[in-house]
Design a protein around this motif. Structure first.
Motif, PDB file in Angstrom:
ATOM      1  N   ARG A  90       0.885  -0.622  -0.224  1.00 19.64           N
ATOM      2  CA  ARG A  90      -0.516   0.282   0.397  1.00 19.64           C
ATOM      3  C   ARG A  90       0.824   1.131  -0.233  1.00 19.64           C
ATOM      4  NH1 ARG A  90      -5.254  -2.052   1.653  1.00 19.64           N
ATOM      5  NH2 ARG A  90      -5.561   0.637   0.156  1.00 19.64           N
ATOM      6  N   VAL A  91       2.326   1.519   0.306  1.00 17.85           N
ATOM      7  CA  VAL A  91       3.001   2.304   0.133  1.00 17.85           C
ATOM      8  C   VAL A  91       4.338   2.669  -1.055  1.00 17.85           C
ATOM      9  CG1 VAL A  91       4.651   3.405   1.770  1.00 17.85           C
ATOM     10  CG2 VAL A  91       2.852   1.981   3.126  1.00 17.85           C
ATOM     11  N   THR A  92       3.999   3.839  -1.824  1.00 17.45           N
ATOM     12  CA  THR A  92       5.016   4.074  -3.114  1.00 17.45           C
ATOM     13  C   THR A  92       6.689   4.798  -2.106  1.00 17.45           C
ATOM     14  OG1 THR A  92       4.067   6.210  -3.144  1.00 17.45           O
ATOM     15  CG2 THR A  92       2.594   4.065  -4.638  1.00 17.45           C
ATOM     16  N   LYS A  93       5.997   5.542  -1.025  1.00 12.83           N
ATOM     17  CA  LYS A  93       6.646   5.994   0.037  1.00 12.83           C
ATOM     18  C   LYS A  93       7.115   6.279   0.773  1.00 12.83           C
ATOM     19  CE  LYS A  93       9.889   8.164  -4.374  1.00 12.83           C
ATOM     20  NZ  LYS A  93      10.551   9.336  -5.037  1.00 12.83           N
ATOM     21  N   LEU A  94       8.206   6.452   1.675  1.00 10.75           N
ATOM     22  CA  LEU A  94       8.015   6.960   2.962  1.00 10.75           C
ATOM     23  C   LEU A  94       8.283   7.841   3.945  1.00 10.75           C
ATOM     24  CD1 LEU A  94       6.729   5.120   5.813  1.00 10.75           C
ATOM     25  CD2 LEU A  94       8.763   4.294   5.849  1.00 10.75           C
ATOM     26  N   VAL A  95       7.881   8.999   4.357  1.00  5.49           N
ATOM     27  CA  VAL A  95       8.290  10.079   4.915  1.00  5.49           C
ATOM     28  C   VAL A  95       8.249  10.150   7.125  1.00  5.49           C
ATOM     29  CG1 VAL A  95       8.386  12.915   5.054  1.00  5.49           C
ATOM     30  CG2 VAL A  95       8.019  11.349   2.917  1.00  5.49           C
ATOM     31  N   LEU A  96       9.334  10.054   6.901  1.00  7.64           N
ATOM     32  CA  LEU A  96       9.487   9.786   8.643  1.00  7.64           C
ATOM     33  C   LEU A  96      10.014  11.407   9.721  1.00  7.64           C
ATOM     34  CD1 LEU A  96      11.305   6.332   8.992  1.00  7.64           C
ATOM     35  CD2 LEU A  96       8.140   6.668   9.172  1.00  7.64           C
ATOM     36  N   PRO A 126      14.276  -4.752  13.633  1.00  6.21           N
ATOM     37  CA  PRO A 126      14.484  -5.893  12.198  1.00  6.21           C
ATOM     38  C   PRO A 126      13.160  -5.678  11.545  1.00  6.21           C
ATOM     39  CG  PRO A 126      14.717  -6.995  14.590  1.00  6.21           C
ATOM     40  CD  PRO A 126      14.993  -4.990  15.130  1.00  6.21           C
ATOM     41  N   ILE A 127      11.842  -4.212  12.030  1.00 10.72           N
ATOM     42  CA  ILE A 127      11.025  -4.053  11.060  1.00 10.72           C
ATOM     43  C   ILE A 127      11.630  -3.245  10.677  1.00 10.72           C
ATOM     44  CG2 ILE A 127       8.731  -2.837  11.489  1.00 10.72           C
ATOM     45  CD1 ILE A 127       8.510  -3.772  14.909  1.00 10.72           C
ATOM     46  N   LEU A 128      12.667  -2.182  11.183  1.00 14.44           N
ATOM     47  CA  LEU A 128      12.869  -1.410   9.347  1.00 14.44           C
ATOM     48  C   LEU A 128      13.642  -2.248   8.511  1.00 14.44           C
ATOM     49  CD1 LEU A 128      13.914   1.560  12.318  1.00 14.44           C
ATOM     50  CD2 LEU A 128      12.294   1.477  10.837  1.00 14.44           C
ATOM     51  N   ALA A 129      14.264  -3.003   8.956  1.00 12.01           N
ATOM     52  CA  ALA A 129      14.723  -3.946   7.856  1.00 12.01           C
ATOM     53  C   ALA A 129      14.711  -4.022   7.157  1.00 12.01           C
ATOM     54  CB  ALA A 129      16.383  -4.910   8.813  1.00 12.01           C
ATOM     55  N   THR A 130      13.207  -4.543   6.783  1.00  7.36           N
ATOM     56  CA  THR A 130      12.222  -4.976   6.784  1.00  7.36           C
ATOM     57  C   THR A 130      11.577  -4.201   4.898  1.00  7.36           C
ATOM     58  OG1 THR A 130      10.617  -4.864   7.028  1.00  7.36           O
ATOM     59  CG2 THR A 130      11.572  -6.660   7.860  1.00  7.36           C
ATOM     60  N   ILE A 131      11.834  -2.960   5.032  1.00 10.29           N
ATOM     61  CA  ILE A 131      11.331  -1.842   4.858  1.00 10.29           C
ATOM     62  C   ILE A 131      12.058  -1.396   3.361  1.00 10.29           C
ATOM     63  CG2 ILE A 131      10.251   0.743   4.444  1.00 10.29           C
ATOM     64  CD1 ILE A 131       9.894   0.361   7.525  1.00 10.29           C
ATOM     65  N   ARG A 132      11.102  -1.655   2.018  1.00 13.60           N
ATOM     66  CA  ARG A 132      11.969  -1.423   1.182  1.00 13.60           C
ATOM     67  C   ARG A 132      12.297   0.159  -0.578  1.00 13.60           C
ATOM     68  NH1 ARG A 132      13.997  -5.427   3.290  1.00 13.60           N
ATOM     69  NH2 ARG A 132      13.798  -7.549   1.941  1.00 13.60           N
ATOM     70  N   MET A 133      10.971   0.457   0.527  1.00 16.26           N
ATOM     71  CA  MET A 133      11.024   1.484  -0.565  1.00 16.26           C
ATOM     72  C   MET A 133      11.236   2.418   0.067  1.00 16.26           C
ATOM     73  SD  MET A 133       8.109   1.405   1.791  1.00 16.26           S
ATOM     74  CE  MET A 133       6.853   0.734   1.391  1.00 16.26           C
ATOM     75  N   PRO A 134      11.518   3.936  -0.882  1.00 17.80           N
ATOM     76  CA  PRO A 134      12.550   5.261  -0.317  1.00 17.80           C
ATOM     77  C   PRO A 134      11.486   5.753   0.877  1.00 17.80           C
ATOM     78  CG  PRO A 134      11.973   4.771  -2.588  1.00 17.80           C
ATOM     79  CD  PRO A 134      11.540   3.722  -2.273  1.00 17.80           C
ATOM     80  N   VAL A 135      13.396   5.989   1.744  1.00 19.45           N
ATOM     81  CA  VAL A 135      12.622   6.443   3.071  1.00 19.45           C
ATOM     82  C   VAL A 135      13.698   8.156   2.589  1.00 19.45           C
ATOM     83  CG1 VAL A 135      12.065   6.904   5.767  1.00 19.45           C
ATOM     84  CG2 VAL A 135      12.156   4.656   4.437  1.00 19.45           C
TER      85      VAL A 135
END
Length: 304
Positions: A149-155, A239-248
């Motif tokens: 559901r996520v194209t890119k992620l901004v934190l 461990p959770i962050l390591a699974t995120i593949r989209m650009p951040v």
């Protein structure tokens, strides 16, 4: 009963009456703070307060506010971004005009389900997701759980790593004074607490404080905040962050006193495809303190 004791009881009763802040009537709050384009959508048993602006066929951007905030925190971005993007913002369950979750569940897993259902309700298959502070943690948890559901992620100054006095796997306890929140919300104390989020002079106006206070005095919100705290049990994020593949994109205010910009290094180490932008002179809420500069950084990232 002595006269002195009677006088003391009268004084204490007077103080209690003076400090008592009941919930504000929902109709009055909605009339003031939910004019168009606000609307209320039934999502997973919730009546979500939502604003959805910009072209319906434009790339969607889902905006997730922080703790004790509301969708109004993003309003400075709307005129700067709605020409090119479809901006969707909501009051998270337990906050603002959405109010308490009937399930009593304020976990990140429940937030993930609500966000996915909201996108379904709006007919949005995928969106860029932007989260601020607590909303940043919810954003990266959502991206990890629902990468489809996520194209890119901004934190933006995201929560998630343990800090001194708060470990992983521990349920935080509400301080004694915070438990009094259910009955009182003195404006001077709220101003002092809120001021910590702002570094740019003049941004925390009386109007902003009015909005913040009204959203906290919305029916059931203070009880929901107290119910949320013991459910906010942090897990080791790497461990959770390591699974995120989209650009951040990590977007941080240089003068952030709530979650210092030095914490960006933790995320840069843990994420596979991340970059950081630090905004000089800005605090914890760049979208309010420096909307033009922060929106420009977001636009550059989304349009790459």
């Amino acid at each position: 009963m002595t006269f002195a004791l009677l006088a003391l009881l009268v004084l204490l009763a007077g103080l209690a009456w003076a400090l008592y802040d009941p919930d504000r009537p929902r109709a009055a709050l909605e009339a003031r703070w939910a004019p168009p384009p606000s609307r209320f959508l039934d999502v997973l048993g919730l009546r979500l307060h939502v604003r959805d602006t910009g072209p319906r066929d434009a790339p969607a951007v889902l905006l997730i506010h922080g703790f004790a905030s509301s969708l109004h925190t993003w309003e400075g971005w709307d005129p700067l971004l709605a020409d090119r993007f479809r901006l969707v913002r909501l009051d998270l369950p337990g906050f603002g005009l959405t109010g308490p979750d009937p399930t009593g569940d304020y976990s990140d897993e429940r937030a993930t389900a609500v966000l996915a259902a909201l996108l379904d309700r709006l007919g949005i298959a995928r969106a860029a997701v932007v989260g601020s502070s607590m909303g940043g943690r919810i954003a990266w948890r959502f991206a990890a759980a629902r990468p489809d559901r996520v194209t890119k992620l901004v934190l933006m100054a995201p929560d998630g790593f343990a800090s001194p006095g708060r470990g992983y796997g521990e349920a935080p306890r509400a301080p004694v004074l915070m438990r009094a929140l259910r009955w009182t919300l003195p404006r001077p104390l709220l101003r002092r607490a809120t001021a910590n989020a702002y570094a740019v002079p003049g941004v925390l106006t009386e109007a902003v404080l009015d909005r913040t206070r009204d959203m906290l005095l919305a029916p059931g919100v203070r009880g929901a905040i107290l119910a949320r705290l013991p459910q906010t049990v942090l897990q080791p994020p790497e461990p959770i962050l390591a699974t995120i593949r989209m650009p951040v994109l990590l977007l941080w205010g240089e003068q952030d006193r709530a979650i210092p910009a030095t914490h960006a290094a933790d995320y840069l180490r843990a994420l596979q495809d991340a970059r950081a932008v630090v905004l000089p002179g800005v605090g914890h809420v760049p979208m309010e303190e420096a909307p033009a500069v922060s929106a420009a950084a977001l636009r550059r990232f989304l349009e790459q």
